[in-house]
Write an enzyme that holds these catalytic residues in place. Sequence first.
Site, PDB file in Angstrom:
ATOM      1  CE  LYS A 156      -1.858   2.623   3.098  1.00  0.00           C
ATOM      2  NZ  LYS A 156      -1.816   3.892   2.345  1.00  0.00           N
ATOM      3  N   GLY A 209       6.685   4.752   8.573  1.00  0.00           N
ATOM      4  CA  GLY A 209       5.810   5.917   8.738  1.00  0.00           C
ATOM      5  C   GLY A 209       6.022   6.524  10.105  1.00  0.00           C
ATOM      6  CB  SER A 210       3.927   8.829  12.035  1.00  0.00           C
ATOM      7  OG  SER A 210       2.720   8.101  12.003  1.00  0.00           O
ATOM      8  CB  THR A 211       6.769   7.211  16.366  1.00  0.00           C
ATOM      9  OG1 THR A 211       8.079   7.324  15.794  1.00  0.00           O
ATOM     10  CG2 THR A 211       6.875   6.438  17.661  1.00  0.00           C
ATOM     11  N   GLY A 214       2.870   3.599  13.832  1.00  0.00           N
ATOM     12  CA  GLY A 214       3.671   2.386  14.041  1.00  0.00           C
ATOM     13  C   GLY A 214       3.289   1.656  15.322  1.00  0.00           C
ATOM     14  CD  GLU A 231      13.429   0.591   9.281  1.00  0.00           C
ATOM     15  OE1 GLU A 231      13.857   1.487  10.042  1.00  0.00           O
ATOM     16  OE2 GLU A 231      14.062  -0.459   9.064  1.00  0.00           O
ATOM     17  CB  CYS A 265      12.914   8.791   8.742  1.00  0.00           C
ATOM     18  SG  CYS A 265      13.611   7.745   7.483  1.00  0.00           S
ATOM     19  CD  GLU A 358      10.117  12.517  12.163  1.00  0.00           C
ATOM     20  OE1 GLU A 358       8.974  12.095  12.344  1.00  0.00           O
ATOM     21  OE2 GLU A 358      11.000  11.869  11.589  1.00  0.00           O
TER      22      GLU A 358
END
Length: 454
Positions: A156, A209-211, A214, A231, A265, A358
């Site tokens: 995706k 993607g984002s934490t 995740g 990641e 990132c 971030e």
Amino acid sequence: MTATTFDIINPATEEFLETVELASLAETDTLIARAAAAFETWRKVSPSDRALLLRRFAAAVDADLENLAQLEVRNAGHTIGNARWEAGNARDVINYYSAAPERHFGRQIPVAGGLDVTFHEPLGVVGVIVPWNFPMPIAAWGFAPALAAGNTVVLKPAEITPLTAIRLGELAREAGLPDGVLTIIPGKGSVVGERFVTHPAVRKVVFTGSTQVGKQIMAGCAEQVKRVTLELGGKSANIVFADADLQAAAAAAPGGAFDNAGQDCCARSRILVEKSAYDSFLELLEPAVRAVKVGDPTDESTVMGPLISARQRETVAGFVPSGAPIAFQGEVPEGPGFWFPPTVLAPDSFDDRAVREEIFGPVVVVVPFNDEADAVRIANDTEYGLSGSIWTQDIGRALRVARGVDAGNLSVNSHSSVRYSTPFGGFKQSGLGRELGPDALDSFSEVKNVFIAH
Ligand code: NAD
């Protein structure tokens, strides 16, 4: 549930590009079922034939490289130089893992009474969820080793940047990969992405993607003890010691922080400078930042393009409110496009949001430190741990600091993070597991131990 659509916009011009259909839950289930059926034949393809098909796929990407790069320039606003590198990286990653099926060795372990051997068995269907910042490389880092290990893949792309992933899927088919082996499913995270997590036939999720998302994915995968690689975000430190080649460190710092308009990132978004060199470093950094040419990403001389969307620009601007401690700032073009200037902040406090969070845009903070121990302490004062750089001419110090910083990818006297032949991934909340490198197939297979009595 009926399919919806997403309008793709060129972030450099704000012009409409095309409308992409987003898969519904029912369509996602159908495609996952097709990938599960394809797995039964793909896993039996001999290692040499799987290798051959992957080499043909890499050759097809190579032949289409310029088209893929131009597509990424239009869809994501990447500079043409970066986009060519990204398409080339996808090709190289597929090529690198095409050598793997014939080299994914098991072991023969000495035991009493018989022969003991291990096999690497593929998992089944692997779901790869890709963010918008590096659509081609991140897709390839997931699908290439997964396919090489004998899995089938459903992938995706991010809603906003699906075009190159769709093209890579077409190239795989043209190269002869059987139907259902690599399926690109454009769609929403909350529909297609989440279905990868909940569908029992998907045996592993690779998420970049984002934490925040995740963590949800990891929690969802726990329900089925589903394998997961994450990641996630970063707030990496670029540590500059007074004994470094300051000229070289200052010249390289904008590249480390502003590449891909800072939507990276691995961006070295905190520059830590030893106090005694702080003023001279800033003097050298200012012209380097002002020299970053921001503008039309199709122009070969452009260094930095736009941000991905109006929303992302708003988020980034939120870190630079009026009265922000701006040390200096570059220029942006007039007119349409989601531009944000390269910006250097020199905050007084470590509690400043720009120091801790971030930003994912071209904003870097510069922070002074006292000595080696202080540098490592500040570098580690974050929940993230993805990458970082160390600038010094003292090799002993470089090694001590590299061992002291809690991050997965460090570079000394450079900002290099990613090579397809070396492992990549994060410590702490920057991720779980490693991608790339010689061992990537291990995380796309299970070890089976078989004992045969004499
Ligand atoms: P995001 O987390 O919003 O989305 C990433 C992907 O996940 C998209 O495809 C999205 O559609 C999908 N998604 C969203 N919600 C989901 C859900 N509930 N279930 C399943 N899938 C879902 O992140 P983004 O805004 O696209 O990307 C930016 C972030 O990605 C940054 O934080 C950045 O640091 C991180 N990133 C990390 C790496 C790395 O290798 N560590 C690389 C690139 C980006």
